[in-house]
Scaffold this active site. Structure first.
Site: not given
Length: 288
Positions: A11, A126, A130
């Protein structure tokens, strides 16, 4: 020499950490899904025991914000349950854990930069997964571990807003870019450097939360305009409203993070967003 496990190494932040590794006195182990499945707790335990890991930097995340709306279980497995496993193992083995989170844990309706103790209220799958990961880490509470929330991450690696704008700037004469979402971009290399600088300074009994992005405030429209200007792309940028560009997942309209805590506690200086953009464009060979 301390042994550091970096998850999500392909990433943006993971790639930047890899690029900086030779400058720091650590023995790094860079892993991706193929080499370490962090959704498998036993796999994590085995890897950590075999390599005698002292520090974990968790860059792994399910970040496909729109697709997450229809893949909640997968997003939860990576953003929440895997973090819970990492936290449990870190506590058992006395390992420092640095976990990267996001501005999406907030609803984006603030009127001033978010501080770490502001109420969370995610409005997307999302963001929710998280936040669940953050909560799991805080509940398990391994010492010398922290959460760093960041926003609008870009780098010379992977897919991101800067690289998309550069590509579209070559392909089109004009673009519509959202002007009513405000925040600060984060050059992943700056964040990676900060992580490596503060790791040896971590001495906290309870999990601490910090905010990090580059300095300054702007909209996506402002960001796109500056990218085209610096790279000298002949592409006209037109401001559009969020409602004119609907997406499956809701985006925060206000993502500005207050960085006072991390700056004061670790005595770090954070670059201005234009300076960091300039540095990234130079790496990409796009600074004209």
């Amino acid at each position: 020499m301390n042994k550091v496990l970096v998850t999500g190494s392909k990433g943006q932040v993971g790639s930047e950490l890899n690029g900086l590794a030779s400058e720091y006195p650590y023995d790094f182990f860079f892993t991706e899904r193929d080499s370490l499945d962090i959704t498998n707790e036993q796999s994590i335990k085995d890897f950590i025991e075999i390599h005698n890991i002292d520090i974990i930097i968790n860059c792994a995340a399910y970040t496909a914000v729109d697709i997450a709306e229809s893949q909640k279980d997968l997003a939860d497995a990576i953003n929440h349950k895997a973090v819970k496993s990492l936290a449990q193992i870190s506590k058992e083995k006395n390992i420092k854990l640095i976990h990267i989170s996001t501005d999406y844990v907030f609803n984006g309706q603030n009127y001033r930069p978010y501080i770490e103790t502001d109420a969370t209220d995610p409005n997307s799958v999302y963001g929710s997964t998280k936040l669940d990961g953050e909560k799991a880490l805080q509940e398990i509470n391994p010492k010398n571990s922290i959460i760093i929330r960041t926003s609008w991450v870009y780098s010379s690696f992977g897919s991101n807003f800067v690289k998309t704008m550069l590509r579209l700037g070559n392909e089109r004469d004009e673009l519509g870019v959202i002007y009513d979402q405000v925040g600060s971009p984060t050059y992943a290399r700056d964040l990676a450097k900060t992580i490596l600088e503060i790791v040896p300074k971590l001495q906290n009994q309870n999990v601490e939360v910090y905010h990090y992005s580059n300095e300054g405030v702007l909209s996506w429209y402002d960001f796109a305009k500056e990218i085209m200007k610096m790279a000298k792309k002949e592409c006209n940028i037109n401001p559009i409203e969020t409602k004119d560009h609907p997406t499956p997942a809701s985006r925060p309209h206000y993502s500005l993070l207050n960085k006072s805590k991390i700056k004061q506690e670790f005595n770090i200086k954070i670059p201005f967003w234009k300076d960091s953009l300039d540095a990234c464009l130079k790496v990409l060979g796009e600074r004209k």
